[in-house]
Design a protein around this motif. Structure first.
Motif, PDB file in Angstrom:
ATOM      1  N   ARG A 192       0.848  -1.188   0.000  1.00 46.48           N
ATOM      2  CA  ARG A 192       0.000   0.000   0.000  1.00 46.48           C
ATOM      3  C   ARG A 192       0.888   1.244   0.000  1.00 46.48           C
ATOM      4  N   GLU A 193       0.320   2.329  -0.499  1.00 43.59           N
ATOM      5  CA  GLU A 193       1.088   3.565  -0.629  1.00 43.59           C
ATOM      6  C   GLU A 193       0.748   4.573   0.457  1.00 43.59           C
ATOM      7  N   ARG A 194      -0.338   4.343   1.198  1.00 47.91           N
ATOM      8  CA  ARG A 194      -0.841   5.344   2.131  1.00 47.91           C
ATOM      9  C   ARG A 194      -1.104   4.753   3.507  1.00 47.91           C
ATOM     10  N   SER A 205      -3.664   3.747   5.997  1.00 48.58           N
ATOM     11  CA  SER A 205      -5.038   3.293   5.745  1.00 48.58           C
ATOM     12  C   SER A 205      -5.832   3.235   7.038  1.00 48.58           C
ATOM     13  N   ARG A 246      -8.770  11.168   8.711  1.00 48.00           N
ATOM     14  CA  ARG A 246      -8.229  11.255   7.341  1.00 48.00           C
ATOM     15  C   ARG A 246      -7.929  12.698   6.987  1.00 48.00           C
ATOM     16  N   ALA A 305      -4.206  14.102   6.174  1.00 43.52           N
ATOM     17  CA  ALA A 305      -3.996  14.665   4.838  1.00 43.52           C
ATOM     18  C   ALA A 305      -3.486  16.094   4.922  1.00 43.52           C
ATOM     19  N   VAL A 351       0.844  13.874   4.858  1.00 40.93           N
ATOM     20  CA  VAL A 351       1.099  12.432   4.821  1.00 40.93           C
ATOM     21  C   VAL A 351       0.007  11.760   3.989  1.00 40.93           C
ATOM     22  N   PRO A 352       0.359  10.905   3.032  1.00 38.71           N
ATOM     23  CA  PRO A 352      -0.661  10.236   2.223  1.00 38.71           C
ATOM     24  C   PRO A 352      -1.533   9.319   3.077  1.00 38.71           C
ATOM     25  N   VAL A 353      -2.855   9.414   2.895  1.00 41.93           N
ATOM     26  CA  VAL A 353      -3.788   8.704   3.765  1.00 41.93           C
ATOM     27  C   VAL A 353      -5.058   8.381   3.002  1.00 41.93           C
ATOM     28  N   GLU A 354      -5.756   7.332   3.425  1.00 37.69           N
ATOM     29  CA  GLU A 354      -7.006   6.927   2.802  1.00 37.69           C
ATOM     30  C   GLU A 354      -7.887   6.251   3.838  1.00 37.69           C
ATOM     31  N   LEU A 358       7.050   4.402   3.262  1.00 40.54           N
ATOM     32  CA  LEU A 358       6.829   5.660   3.968  1.00 40.54           C
ATOM     33  C   LEU A 358       7.806   5.724   5.133  1.00 40.54           C
ATOM     34  N   GLN A 379       6.898   9.804   9.485  1.00 40.24           N
ATOM     35  CA  GLN A 379       5.586  10.167   8.953  1.00 40.24           C
ATOM     36  C   GLN A 379       4.495   9.261   9.509  1.00 40.24           C
TER      37      GLN A 379
END
Length: 213
Positions: free
Chosen positions: A73-75, A77, A121, A125, A129-132, A182, A186
Motif C-alpha cells: 500500500r502507498e498510504r 489506511s 483522514r 492529509a 502524509v498520504p492517507v485513505e 513511507l 511520517q
C-alpha cells in the motif's frame, strides 16, 4: 489513556513498521502531555487477541489504535470495517493457517471502527502524509485483531473507542521489496494525529471517502 499496538515482524521481515511507529507515536504523545502506552502484539491469530485483551484490562484506555503493516500500500489506511473470518494466505508466526474460520463463533458478520475515520483522514492529509479510508483490513492477523478489538469493546460500557490503522512498508523495507514505502517519522506523526483527532472529535465528518472497487 491512549493504547497503541503494533505487530512483531512476520513473513521473513526483520522489522515491522507498525510496532516501530506505534512505539514512537506513544513516546510523542507522552512528551506532549497525553498519557499513552505502546504494546507489541505477536503475529499469531488467537494469541494476538489474548495479548490485546490483557493490555485492555491492564491499561483501561479510552482510545485504542491497533496498527499493522500492509506491504504494497502507498498510504496510511484508516480501516472502516472488520469481518468475522480468518482466511490465511500464509501461515502466522506459529505456523497456523486457518481457512474460512470465524473469529468469534456466532459473532456479528462485521464491526465498524468507532474512530472518527473521516476526521482523522482530513487531519493526516492536512499534514501532508498520504492517507485513505480503506474498506478492507484483509483476512489475516490484522483483521483478526481488529475484529477482536471491536468485539471486546462492544462488551464494555466505558465509551472506549478503537479501530485499526494499516501502514505501508518503511522506506528501508520498500527498497528491498520494490514497493512503495513511507518514513517511520511520517507514520508516527500520522498516528499521533489520529489519536489526538479522535480525542477531540465526538461526531465524525460527513465527507466522501469511499471506493468504487
Amino acid at each position: 489513556m491512549i493504547l497503541l499496538t503494533g505487530f512483531e515482524p512476520f513473513d521473513g521481515e526483520t522489522t515491522n513498521p507498525s510496532w516501530l511507529a506505534a512505539r514512537r507515536a506513544a513516546e510523542q504523545l507522552v512528551a506532549a502531555g497525553s498519557p499513552a502506552v505502546a504494546v507489541e502484539i505477536p503475529c499469531v491469530f488467537d494469541l494476538s487477541r489474548t495479548v490485546l485483551q490483557e493490555a485492555l484490562e491492564r491499561y483501561r484506555p479510552g482510545i485504542v489504535l491497533c496498527v499493522g503493516q500492509a506491504g504494497g500500500r502507498e498510504r496510511i489506511s484508516l480501516e472502516r470495517v472488520a469481518i468475522n473470518v480468518d482466511d490465511a494466505r500464509i501461515p502466522d508466526n506459529a505456523g497456523n493457517r486457518p481457512v474460512d474460520r470465524p473469529i468469534v463463533e456466532g459473532g456479528p458478520a462485521a464491526y465498524f471502527s468507532t474512530l472518527p475515520i473521516k476526521a482523522c483522514r482530513g487531519a493526516v492529509a492536512s499534514s501532508g502524509v498520504p492517507v485513505e479510508v480503506s474498506q478492507t483490513a484483509g483476512t489475516y492477523v490484522c483483521n483478526h485483531l481488529f475484529y477482536g478489538l471491536m468485539s471486546l469493546l462492544a462488551e464494555r460500557e466505558d465509551g472506549c473507542r478503537g479501530g485499526f490503522v494499516h501502514v505501508p512498508y518503511s522506506t528501508e523495507q520498500a527498497r528491498g521489496n520494490d514497493a512503495p514505502g513511507l518514513a517511520l517519522e511520517q507514520m508516527a506523526d500520522a498516528l499521533v494525529l489520529i489519536a489526538t483527532t479522535t480525542s477531540g472529535t465526538t461526531v465524525d465528518h460527513r465527507v466522501a471517502a469511499g471506493a468504487e472497487h
